[in-house]
Design a protein around this motif. Structure first.
Motif, short mmCIF file in Angstrom:
data_model
loop_
_atom_site.label_atom_id
_atom_site.label_comp_id
_atom_site.label_asym_id
_atom_site.label_seq_id
_atom_site.Cartn_x
_atom_site.Cartn_y
_atom_site.Cartn_z
N LYS A 1 0.81 -1.23 0.00
CA LYS A 1 0.00 0.00 0.00
C LYS A 1 0.84 1.28 0.00
O LYS A 1 0.30 2.37 0.04
CB LYS A 1 -0.95 -0.01 1.20
N SER A 2 2.16 1.14 -0.09
CA SER A 2 3.06 2.30 -0.02
C SER A 2 3.42 2.89 -1.37
O SER A 2 4.34 3.69 -1.47
CB SER A 2 4.35 1.90 0.71
N SER A 3 2.74 2.48 -2.42
CA SER A 3 2.97 3.00 -3.77
C SER A 3 4.41 2.83 -4.23
O SER A 3 5.00 3.73 -4.83
CB SER A 3 2.57 4.47 -3.86
N ARG B 1 0.52 -16.84 -4.56
CA ARG B 1 -0.93 -17.13 -4.61
C ARG B 1 -1.73 -15.97 -4.02
O ARG B 1 -2.78 -15.60 -4.56
CB ARG B 1 -1.24 -18.44 -3.88
N LEU B 2 -1.25 -15.41 -2.91
CA LEU B 2 -1.96 -14.27 -2.32
C LEU B 2 -1.95 -13.08 -3.27
O LEU B 2 -2.99 -12.45 -3.50
CB LEU B 2 -1.31 -13.86 -0.99
N GLN C 1 -4.83 -9.60 -7.14
CA GLN C 1 -4.47 -8.92 -8.40
C GLN C 1 -3.44 -7.82 -8.15
O GLN C 1 -3.54 -6.72 -8.70
CB GLN C 1 -5.71 -8.40 -9.11
N ILE C 2 -2.44 -8.13 -7.35
CA ILE C 2 -1.37 -7.19 -7.04
C ILE C 2 -0.21 -7.46 -7.99
O ILE C 2 0.31 -8.58 -8.04
CB ILE C 2 -0.91 -7.33 -5.57
N GLU C 3 0.18 -6.44 -8.74
CA GLU C 3 1.23 -6.60 -9.74
C GLU C 3 2.48 -5.80 -9.42
O GLU C 3 3.42 -5.76 -10.21
CB GLU C 3 0.70 -6.23 -11.12
N SER C 4 2.52 -5.15 -8.26
CA SER C 4 3.65 -4.29 -7.91
C SER C 4 4.76 -5.03 -7.19
O SER C 4 5.72 -4.43 -6.73
CB SER C 4 3.17 -3.13 -7.04
N VAL C 5 4.64 -6.36 -7.08
CA VAL C 5 5.64 -7.17 -6.39
C VAL C 5 6.22 -8.21 -7.35
O VAL C 5 5.48 -8.95 -7.99
CB VAL C 5 5.05 -7.88 -5.15
N LEU C 6 7.54 -8.24 -7.44
CA LEU C 6 8.25 -9.24 -8.21
C LEU C 6 8.90 -10.21 -7.23
O LEU C 6 9.63 -9.77 -6.33
CB LEU C 6 9.33 -8.58 -9.08
#
Length: 130
Positions: A56-58, A76-77, A82-87
């Motif tokens: 949530k920290s942009s 999976r989480l 639908q979070i795409e900001s994490v690799l």
């Protein structure tokens, strides 16, 4: 085996999602540094319980851990939300597969005591920092 030069490093137990300690670490971190629009590496992210707080920290997050199963749980989480900001990257900390000088901030909570060589891990963390 006694007398063996090989060391066995204990694997850490990952935090649980929504545990108070992960919330506290998040609050204390964002009080000190702005993560907005930064590239952040979480070294030793485990199952992502701590990393998830920072979504949530942009910021763009690279979550690093040695344990495939923990990363799979986190994947999976992220997919379900639908979070795409994490690799997610599986690695051992001896050579981080990240370009030199490409990371703004490295987070790491209760990890160094679990790596085989703290000096190497810290050198790698320093290498990837801008």
């Amino acid at each position: 085996m006694l007398g063996s030069t090989e060391q066995t490093i204990a694997r850490g137990k990952p935090a649980e999602y929504q545990q108070e300690i992960v919330k506290l670490r998040y609050r204390r971190t964002i009080e000190k540094v702005s993560l907005a629009n930064k590239v952040v590496a979480d070294f030793g992210c485990g199952n992502g319980a701590q990393t998830y707080q920072f979504v949530k920290s942009s910021c763009k997050i690279i979550a690093l851990d040695i344990d495939y199963d923990h990363l799979h749980t986190f994947s999976r989480l992220l997919g379900s939300q639908q979070i795409e900001s994490v690799l997610l990257i599986q690695c051992d900390g001896f050579r981080l597969p990240i370009a030199t000088g490409s990371i703004d901030i490295v987070l790491s909570y209760e990890v160094l005591e679990h790596v085989a060589d703290e000096s190497v891990a810290l050198h790698e963390i320093y290498r990837i920092l801008k």
